[in-house]
Design an enzyme around this catalytic site. Sequence first.
Site, PDB file in Angstrom:
ATOM      1  N   LYS A 165      14.383   5.049 -11.032  1.00  0.00           N
ATOM      2  CA  LYS A 165      13.261   4.959 -10.084  1.00  0.00           C
ATOM      3  C   LYS A 165      13.426   3.745  -9.162  1.00  0.00           C
ATOM      4  O   LYS A 165      13.217   3.841  -7.958  1.00  0.00           O
ATOM      5  CB  LYS A 165      11.915   4.871 -10.827  1.00  0.00           C
TER       6      LYS A 165
ATOM      7  N   ASP B 267       0.874  -1.169   0.000  1.00  0.00           N
ATOM      8  CA  ASP B 267       0.000   0.000   0.000  1.00  0.00           C
ATOM      9  C   ASP B 267       0.911   1.219   0.000  1.00  0.00           C
ATOM     10  O   ASP B 267       1.875   1.299   0.763  1.00  0.00           O
ATOM     11  CB  ASP B 267      -0.953   0.032   1.190  1.00  0.00           C
ATOM     12  N   SER B 268       0.610   2.137  -0.877  1.00  0.00           N
ATOM     13  CA  SER B 268       1.547   3.241  -1.068  1.00  0.00           C
ATOM     14  C   SER B 268       0.787   4.485  -1.482  1.00  0.00           C
ATOM     15  O   SER B 268      -0.406   4.444  -1.774  1.00  0.00           O
ATOM     16  CB  SER B 268       2.573   2.854  -2.136  1.00  0.00           C
TER      17      SER B 268
ATOM     18  N   TYR C  13       1.597   9.374  -9.782  1.00  0.00           N
ATOM     19  CA  TYR C  13       2.039  10.771  -9.658  1.00  0.00           C
ATOM     20  C   TYR C  13       3.481  10.989 -10.130  1.00  0.00           C
ATOM     21  O   TYR C  13       4.024  12.079  -9.945  1.00  0.00           O
ATOM     22  CB  TYR C  13       1.913  11.222  -8.195  1.00  0.00           C
ATOM     23  N   ASP C  14       4.090   9.989 -10.746  1.00  0.00           N
ATOM     24  CA  ASP C  14       5.491  10.124 -11.179  1.00  0.00           C
ATOM     25  C   ASP C  14       5.743  11.359 -12.055  1.00  0.00           C
ATOM     26  O   ASP C  14       6.795  11.999 -11.908  1.00  0.00           O
ATOM     27  CB  ASP C  14       5.963   8.865 -11.909  1.00  0.00           C
TER      28      ASP C  14
ATOM     29  N   HIS D 103      10.447   4.854  -2.928  1.00  0.00           N
ATOM     30  CA  HIS D 103       9.885   4.354  -1.666  1.00  0.00           C
ATOM     31  C   HIS D 103       9.731   2.834  -1.704  1.00  0.00           C
ATOM     32  O   HIS D 103      10.022   2.132  -0.753  1.00  0.00           O
ATOM     33  CB  HIS D 103       8.524   5.026  -1.442  1.00  0.00           C
ATOM     34  N   ARG D 104       9.290   2.327  -2.857  1.00  0.00           N
ATOM     35  CA  ARG D 104       9.084   0.878  -3.013  1.00  0.00           C
ATOM     36  C   ARG D 104      10.434   0.149  -2.959  1.00  0.00           C
ATOM     37  O   ARG D 104      10.556  -0.920  -2.355  1.00  0.00           O
ATOM     38  CB  ARG D 104       8.364   0.636  -4.353  1.00  0.00           C
TER      39      ARG D 104
HETATM   40  P1  ITT Z   1      -3.623  -2.242  -5.293  1.00  0.00           P
HETATM   41  O1  ITT Z   1      -4.447  -1.652  -4.175  1.00  0.00           O
HETATM   42  O2  ITT Z   1      -4.335  -3.322  -6.053  1.00  0.00           O
HETATM   43  O3  ITT Z   1      -2.255  -2.670  -4.822  1.00  0.00           O
HETATM   44  P2  ITT Z   1      -3.531   0.484  -6.223  1.00  0.00           P
HETATM   45  O4  ITT Z   1      -2.910   1.162  -7.407  1.00  0.00           O
HETATM   46  O5  ITT Z   1      -4.985   0.789  -5.937  1.00  0.00           O
HETATM   47  O6  ITT Z   1      -3.326  -1.090  -6.387  1.00  0.00           O
HETATM   48  P3  ITT Z   1      -2.820   1.682  -3.668  1.00  0.00           P
HETATM   49  O7  ITT Z   1      -4.181   1.558  -3.091  1.00  0.00           O
HETATM   50  O8  ITT Z   1      -1.632   1.338  -2.817  1.00  0.00           O
HETATM   51  O9  ITT Z   1      -2.637   0.783  -4.979  1.00  0.00           O
HETATM   52  O10 ITT Z   1      -2.665   3.172  -4.213  1.00  0.00           O
HETATM   53  C1  ITT Z   1      -1.422   3.600  -4.625  1.00  0.00           C
HETATM   54  C2  ITT Z   1      -1.555   4.896  -5.379  1.00  0.00           C
HETATM   55  O11 ITT Z   1      -0.526   5.787  -4.934  1.00  0.00           O
HETATM   56  C3  ITT Z   1      -1.306   4.679  -6.857  1.00  0.00           C
HETATM   57  O12 ITT Z   1      -2.500   4.422  -7.556  1.00  0.00           O
HETATM   58  C4  ITT Z   1      -0.640   5.971  -7.267  1.00  0.00           C
HETATM   59  O13 ITT Z   1      -1.611   6.952  -7.484  1.00  0.00           O
HETATM   60  C5  ITT Z   1       0.155   6.341  -6.007  1.00  0.00           C
HETATM   61  N1  ITT Z   1       1.505   5.734  -6.060  1.00  0.00           N
HETATM   62  C6  ITT Z   1       1.982   4.703  -5.305  1.00  0.00           C
HETATM   63  N2  ITT Z   1       3.233   4.386  -5.668  1.00  0.00           N
HETATM   64  C7  ITT Z   1       3.548   5.218  -6.679  1.00  0.00           C
HETATM   65  C8  ITT Z   1       4.676   5.355  -7.484  1.00  0.00           C
HETATM   66  O14 ITT Z   1       5.723   4.552  -7.377  1.00  0.00           O
HETATM   67  N3  ITT Z   1       4.665   6.325  -8.421  1.00  0.00           N
HETATM   68  C9  ITT Z   1       3.607   7.120  -8.572  1.00  0.00           C
HETATM   69  N4  ITT Z   1       2.480   7.047  -7.878  1.00  0.00           N
HETATM   70  C10 ITT Z   1       2.441   6.090  -6.920  1.00  0.00           C
END
Ligand code: ITT
Length: 214
Positions: A195, A78-79, A174-175, A200-201
Amino acid sequence: MQRLLIATHNRHKIEEIRSILGPGILVVGANSLGIALEPEETGATFAENARIKALAWRRWLVESSSQTQSLDAVLADDSGLEVDALEGAPGVFSARFAAAPGHRGNSADAENNAKLLRLMADIPDGRRTARFRCVLSLLPVQIAGIESGLGQVFEGSCEGRIAREPVGDGGFGYDPLFIPEGFERSLATLGQEVKNRLSHRAMALRRLRQFLNQ
Ligand code: ITT
């Protein structure tokens, strides 16, 4: 070799996780299992939502007896983005930032980016600081009592600032708006290799890999 089910439908996350973890760990994307499991992300924190996703996929694996023998653990990511001038928003709402309140499902990246720029139109350059955060939840497949708190959590963050317009078509989310600390260009222009070194990942996954190699 460790075998992990990645509890996400986000193909960008799966690709990044596979590439960052490298050949020593087998990464199976949840999309390859052919079901559309979408647990509601009701948590107030990244950690809570990561756990919700890991638990849901693990429960499905065990109940359907699907591949429980061939997988060691479920890994959920979750990110999101935290913008200081917006008091940490969009945070856990990063994926559905532009959607109407109460709406289930993610909004398009371009809409999320446009909303962010709109909200930050009057924020001066010196106050556009932000960070990406990633929380990984790792749950072993083959243990009892999983609901009661067993499992591991790994966190990572990447500091930067929000640009005035989206630039670049690499990465996702948001990259195109995020300029990492020490750079002058958006993450979407820097290439996947860069990247995957500074994100963060990447930070959270390095911690996970250390744990798995212990
Ligand atoms: P899952 O829940 O199925 O894993 P998701 O895309 O809905 O997929 P999240 O709920 O964790 O995942 O939401 C993460 C969002 O945060 C993602 O859709 C992007 O908008 C942003 N995000 C996360 N990591 C990012 C990254 O590496 N670069 C850019 N935006 C990112």
